[in-house]
Scaffold this motif. Structure first.
Motif, PDB file in Angstrom:
ATOM      1  N   ILE A  86       5.179  60.827  49.870  1.00  0.00           N
ATOM      2  CA  ILE A  86       5.333  60.390  48.483  1.00  0.00           C
ATOM      3  C   ILE A  86       6.407  61.172  47.743  1.00  0.00           C
ATOM      4  N   ARG A  87       6.769  62.332  48.274  1.00  0.00           N
ATOM      5  CA  ARG A  87       7.753  63.181  47.613  1.00  0.00           C
ATOM      6  C   ARG A  87       9.165  62.725  47.969  1.00  0.00           C
ATOM      7  N   SER A  88      10.117  63.151  47.167  1.00  0.00           N
ATOM      8  CA  SER A  88      11.513  62.825  47.473  1.00  0.00           C
ATOM      9  C   SER A  88      11.902  63.489  48.787  1.00  0.00           C
ATOM     10  N   ARG A  89      12.912  62.960  49.435  1.00  0.00           N
ATOM     11  CA  ARG A  89      13.371  63.579  50.694  1.00  0.00           C
ATOM     12  C   ARG A  89      13.726  65.047  50.479  1.00  0.00           C
ATOM     13  N   ARG A  90      14.269  65.344  49.318  1.00  0.00           N
ATOM     14  CA  ARG A  90      14.668  66.713  48.994  1.00  0.00           C
ATOM     15  C   ARG A  90      13.457  67.644  48.920  1.00  0.00           C
ATOM     16  N   ASN A  91      12.313  67.132  48.447  1.00  0.00           N
ATOM     17  CA  ASN A  91      11.123  67.964  48.244  1.00  0.00           C
ATOM     18  C   ASN A  91      10.046  67.798  49.301  1.00  0.00           C
ATOM     19  N   CYS A  92      10.223  66.869  50.230  1.00  0.00           N
ATOM     20  CA  CYS A  92       9.226  66.646  51.270  1.00  0.00           C
ATOM     21  C   CYS A  92       9.196  67.840  52.224  1.00  0.00           C
ATOM     22  N   GLU A  93       7.984  68.315  52.488  1.00  0.00           N
ATOM     23  CA  GLU A  93       7.809  69.453  53.390  1.00  0.00           C
ATOM     24  C   GLU A  93       7.544  69.020  54.824  1.00  0.00           C
TER      25      GLU A  93
END
Length: 104
Positions: A86-93
């Motif tokens: 659900i997070r942006s690609r930049r923030n996905c862990e």
């Protein structure tokens, strides 16, 4: 609309399984969204604040007010369908991918 809500629910379940949605974590998420809005005010961030506030209130009163923030619900649904988070690609862990969820 049903597909959007279905993907949203699956994505949020996967995310919550990786990041326990405690009252404290929801409060921190709300403060983070407010901080993002202060740094870069825009309508998208306003919806994100409403969504985070709804998730926080859900922990208190069990009414899913976060669904009112439909633009954020749709965004999370699209991200989950596209790449499993659900997070942006930049923030996905990388911890909440589709293969970790139970389809259904």
């Amino acid at each position: 609309m049903n597909k959007i809500l279905n993907n949203y629910q699956k994505g949020m379940t996967a995310y919550d399984n990786c990041h326990s949605p405690t009252l404290q974590s929801q409060w921190i998420a709300l403060k983070d969204e407010i901080g993002e809005f202060v740094r870069e005010p825009n309508l998208s961030e306003t919806w994100d604040i409403l969504h985070a506030a709804g998730r926080f209130l859900y922990k208190l009163i069990k009414i899913p007010l976060h669904l009112v923030a439909y633009p954020t619900v749709r965004k999370h649904s699209q991200r989950f369908e596209e790449y499993g988070c659900i997070r942006s690609r930049r923030n996905c862990e990388g911890k909440c991918c589709k293969q970790l969820t139970v389809d259904g």
